[in-house]
Structure formats: C-alpha cells, structure tokens
Design an enzyme around this catalytic site. Structure first.
Site, mmCIF file in Angstrom:
data_model
loop_
_atom_site.group_PDB
_atom_site.id
_atom_site.type_symbol
_atom_site.label_atom_id
_atom_site.label_comp_id
_atom_site.label_asym_id
_atom_site.label_seq_id
_atom_site.Cartn_x
_atom_site.Cartn_y
_atom_site.Cartn_z
ATOM 1 N N HIS A 137 0.879 -1.184 0.000
ATOM 2 C CA HIS A 137 0.000 0.000 0.000
ATOM 3 C C HIS A 137 0.913 1.229 0.000
ATOM 4 C CE1 HIS A 137 -2.643 2.996 1.967
ATOM 5 N NE2 HIS A 137 -3.666 2.254 1.567
ATOM 6 N N ASP A 215 3.294 -4.417 8.012
ATOM 7 C CA ASP A 215 2.081 -3.619 7.856
ATOM 8 C C ASP A 215 0.895 -4.565 8.037
ATOM 9 O OD1 ASP A 215 -0.208 -2.412 6.926
ATOM 10 O OD2 ASP A 215 0.663 -1.669 5.061
ATOM 11 N N GLN A 218 -4.442 -4.976 7.167
ATOM 12 C CA GLN A 218 -5.505 -5.868 6.689
ATOM 13 C C GLN A 218 -5.525 -7.204 7.419
ATOM 14 O OE1 GLN A 218 -7.860 -4.982 4.758
ATOM 15 N NE2 GLN A 218 -7.051 -3.127 3.782
ATOM 16 N N LYS A 241 -10.182 -0.620 10.855
ATOM 17 C CA LYS A 241 -10.380 -1.861 10.081
ATOM 18 C C LYS A 241 -10.637 -3.040 11.023
ATOM 19 C CE LYS A 241 -7.168 -0.356 6.491
ATOM 20 N NZ LYS A 241 -7.959 0.200 5.398
ATOM 21 N N CYS A 379 -5.022 2.541 -3.401
ATOM 22 C CA CYS A 379 -3.770 3.094 -2.839
ATOM 23 C C CYS A 379 -2.622 2.088 -2.993
ATOM 24 C CB CYS A 379 -3.934 3.505 -1.378
ATOM 25 S SG CYS A 379 -5.202 4.736 -1.134
HETATM 26 N N1 C6P Z 1 -6.253 0.473 2.924
HETATM 27 C C1 C6P Z 1 -8.133 0.096 1.443
HETATM 28 O O1 C6P Z 1 -9.236 0.408 0.966
HETATM 29 P P1 C6P Z 1 -4.810 3.811 7.167
HETATM 30 O O2 C6P Z 1 -5.403 4.669 6.080
HETATM 31 O O3 C6P Z 1 -3.574 4.425 7.736
HETATM 32 O O4 C6P Z 1 -5.790 3.385 8.187
HETATM 33 O O5 C6P Z 1 -4.373 2.439 6.451
HETATM 34 C C2 C6P Z 1 -3.439 2.484 5.412
HETATM 35 C C3 C6P Z 1 -3.205 1.114 4.875
HETATM 36 C C4 C6P Z 1 -1.962 0.549 5.036
HETATM 37 N N2 C6P Z 1 -1.699 -0.687 4.615
HETATM 38 C C5 C6P Z 1 -2.630 -1.447 4.024
HETATM 39 C C6 C6P Z 1 -2.296 -2.838 3.600
HETATM 40 C C7 C6P Z 1 -3.912 -0.938 3.834
HETATM 41 O O6 C6P Z 1 -4.844 -1.688 3.246
HETATM 42 C C8 C6P Z 1 -4.213 0.378 4.253
HETATM 43 C C9 C6P Z 1 -5.555 0.988 3.997
HETATM 44 C C10 C6P Z 1 -7.597 0.905 2.609
HETATM 45 O O7 C6P Z 1 -7.492 -0.839 1.012
HETATM 46 C C11 C6P Z 1 -7.722 2.363 2.367
HETATM 47 S S1 C6P Z 1 -6.690 2.936 1.066
#
Ligand code: C6P
Length: 421
Positions: A137, A215, A218, A241, A379
């Site tokens: 991401h 990371d 998910q 999430k 993203c």
């Molecule tokens: N993915 C998706 O629709 P934040 O925005 O900081 O809570 O998470 C960022 C992020 C980082 N790593 C991974 C693997 C992610 O999937 C995400 C967030 C969302 O897939 C929003 S773009």
C-alpha cells in the site's frame, strides 16, 4: 399414523458463528441504500462498528470523559484507567511482552511514518537500503521514499508472481547486499488478498541482522497475530479496520528498539523534565505519544477487541474463508471476469476486472443495488502497474457478511455484464 422424522435443514452458512446475532450488533446493517437492503462489501477500506463500540465511545463522553495522565480529579483518573486499560487489551491481543511496546497513533500510516522518521532517521545513512515488496500500500512505500530521499538511501522492491505471491528467493537475494537497514512488508495485501509468509520473511531478515516492520492493516481483523511468535520488530495497524473507530492506530515495537529511538513528535505528555536548555523525555510508551490523544477512540478500540475476542478470530477466519471460496467460485462463472490475486494463502477479498466495463462503472451500478464495494487503485498503484490495469473492483468481506450478500453481489454483476453486452 407415525410422525414424520424432523427434517434437518443445513444452515446457509456452515459456520460456528451465530451470524444473526452478529449482524444484529451492527445498527448500520439495517440501513437501506437507494431503497435496497445495504450489502456492505467495502470492509478492507473500513469496517462497520458494532453497538458495543458505539456505546463505549458514547459512555466515555457522557459518563467520565476528561484529559488523561494530567488531572488529579476523578474523571481524569477514570479516563486514564480506561485509556491504559485499552493499551493492555491491545498488548494481550498481539501477545506483546509489555504495554510499553504498544504506542497509540492515528492509523497504520502514522505508525509507519513514525518508524521511518524516528528509527529510519537515526539508523539509516547514505547508501543504505530499505526493502519493501511490490504489493505494498502507498503507506508502506511513500514514507520509505521520503526517508531514502532525506538520507541518500535506496529503496529495493521484492517482486511477486502473476498469482500475487511474493518471490521469496528475490526477497532473500535483496537481503544479502549487506547494506539493508530494514525490511518492511505487508502481512495481507489490500489489493490482492495475498497472505504473506511473514514469519519466514522475518526469520530470513533476522538471519542477516535486518530488523523488520510488518504492515498489519488488513491482517488483524482476520487472523491471530502473535508478535512474540512472529518476532517482528515493528507491527502497524489501524483501529478502523478492526471494528473500532477511525483516528486510532497502533504501533507495536520491541522495547529495546523503541528505547533507542528518538521521539517522533515533541509536545505535552512525552516529556519528564523541560527547561529551555534541555528536555528529558518520558519513558515508553509516552515518549511516542505527544499531545492529547484520541482518548475516546482508544477506549472504543479496546471495546472492539473485547467484541472480536468474544467471537474468536479462529471462527472469524473460518467463516470468511468459506465465504471467500463461495464468492470466488461464483464470480468465476461470469464470462470476462478476471480475479487479480489468486495466491494459495489468501484473505477474504476479491479484486477483479470485468472485460469491457470500467471498475468505476461496476461500483456505481452496484451502488444502485445497495451494494458497496471499492473501485480504484486501492492506494496500491504499483500493483495496478504490475498487471497493466488502471483499477480493479474489489469486494472485501467481514465477519458479518453472509452467503445471501455474496449472492446479491454475483446477481448484480451478471446484471452489469448484460448491460454492457
Ligand atoms: N487500505 C483500502 O481500501 P490507514 O489509512 O492508515 O488506516 O491504512 C493504510 C493502509 C496501510 N496498509 C494497508 C495494507 C492498507 O490496506 C491500508 C488501507 C484501505 O485498502 C484504504 S486505502
């Protein structure tokens, strides 16, 4: 006349979960969208919140809210206890060794930026290397690019196969340069669903003395994470999430590393003594929590963990895997539908393209049917570039989703197919 034997009707969802009562926990699932029952399949972007979380936040604000760590009055004490109680819940959830290793941030993005800025800013020098994978991401790409630009370091990318599996030999080869300062990789890809072999990736890095950041944005809602077993050095995730509120995230870090790292931001609550000449910093975890945090949000995340623990992540994973298999089989029946990401080890999301239809059109038509999915690059633009597509449609599942909802998705996609035939 003898009575007929009672018929045993197999439930639609062959799972240990009581889906009816789980769904009843989510007020928003009773909403109607465009006059249709809401089918919420955009869970990888953010999941909906159970009443227990909504109530915990509301109770905090209406019952005992005050600023934490500062006051001598009862409300401040109660808020502090609830906030620090949530930290202990996160520690237990990750099986971290100590609450000092749990830092509250705004989200995964901020957790990764914290490490890039603080650890990276002190440990990385010109010519050093940071390894990521091709399925990251943007949150696990851009902070490292900023760091590399600042320090004159180099970003190296481990590639993945057409099915969306990391090429471990390539990852290992990159680790061998002798210049790697950190390997940062995603546990579950938000664009492909791939579950990476993170334990093996950590071990391979550690064998070369390279620290690791995972990371986990998910992964935490879908599978059990034990940071001591993984032995990763940093683990980042977001509350929103994980059935918790937005605006709250977590950075787990090994205590020895966090102790050695400089603060990320300066301000209140992260100090022990301040003079104009010199400031002494607070101990962990406060050293990394400058300013008033999202108090009710942290407490809400703690309530989300209680709620999730009561169901059990094993039951969640089993239910979601059944739904994934069911959805995959049906989607593949649709001519021209191509699933992007078919790794053997895969979490409950399906990203796909449909020949002749732009993913945004799919998303818009499904919305009219009351079905929420995500369409776009998620993203993860380098993943789109890898497959030569601008975007995909993505249906991502959560514990409250049902077979009926998968059926609704498939039916609506057949409709899309007919519209564009
Ligand atoms: N993915 C998706 O629709 P934040 O925005 O900081 O809570 O998470 C960022 C992020 C980082 N790593 C991974 C693997 C992610 O999937 C995400 C967030 C969302 O897939 C929003 S773009």
């Amino acid at each position: 006349m003898s009575a007929l034997p009672a018929l045993t009707i197999a439930p639609a969802d062959k799972t240990e979960l009581d889906l009816t009562s789980i769904r009843a926990d989510f007020p928003i699932l009773r909403q109607r969208i465009h006059g249709k029952s809401l089918v919420y399949l955009d869970n990888a972007a953010s999941v909906q919140k159970p009443k227990a979380v909504i109530d915990a936040i509301s109770e905090c604000y209406s019952g005992y809210y005050a600023n934490i760590h500062r006051g001598v009055h009862l409300l401040s004490e109660r808020s502090t206890m609830a906030y620090e109680g949530a930290r202990e819940k996160v520690r237990a959830f990750l099986n971290a060794a100590s609450t000092q290793e749990i830092i509250f941030t705004r989200n995964t993005t901020e957790s990764i930026n914290l490490v890039a800025s603080s650890f990276g800013g002190s440990a990385v020098k010109a010519g050093d290397e940071i390894i990521i994978t091709g399925m990251e991401h943007h949150s696990n790409i851009v902070p490292w690019q900023l760091l590399c630009d600042r320090m004159g370091a180099v970003l190296k990318v481990a590639p993945f196969t057409d099915t969306g599996e990391l090429i471990l030999e390539e990852y290992e080869r990159l680790l061998n340069s002798g210049r790697v300062k950190l390997a940062a990789f995603v546990h579950i890809s938000n664009a492909l669903g791939t579950i990476n072999p993170v334990k093996m990736m950590v071990d391979l890095a550690h064998a070369r003395g390279v620290p690791t950041l995972v990371d986990g944005a998910q992964s935490v809602p879908h599978l059990t994470v034990d940071v001591q077993n993984l032995d990763c050095d940093f683990y980042a995730f977001s509350g929103h999430k994980l059935y918790g509120p937005s605006g709250v995230g977590v950075l787990y870090g090994k205590q020895a590393l966090l102790d050695a790292m400089p603060p990320y931001q300066g301000g209140g609550d992260m100090i022990s003594v301040v003079t104009f000449e010199k400031t002494e910093y607070a101990d962990l975890p406060n050293k990394f929590e400058a300013g008033t945090p999202n108090i009710a949000g942290v407490i809400g995340m703690g309530a989300a963990l209680d709620w999730l623990n009561a169901i059990g992540l094993d039951a969640v994973a089993a239910h979601e895997q059944q739904l994934l298999d069911y959805a995959t089989a049906q989607l593949l029946e649709i001519p021209g539908l191509i699933i992007m990401g078919t790794a053997r080890d895969k979490a409950a999301l399906v990203a796909f393209t449909l020949q002749g239809v732009h993913p945004h059109d799919i998303g818009t038509i499904l919305d009219r049917e009351g079905i929420a999915i995500r369409a776009g690059h998620h993203c993860a633009q380098p993943v789109m570039q890898r497959y030569g597509v601008p975007a995909t449609a993505r249906a991502s599942l959560a514990v409250y989703n049902s077979r009926d909802e998968v059926d609704a998705l498939v039916k609506a996609l057949w409709k899309v197919k007919e519209l564009f035939a």
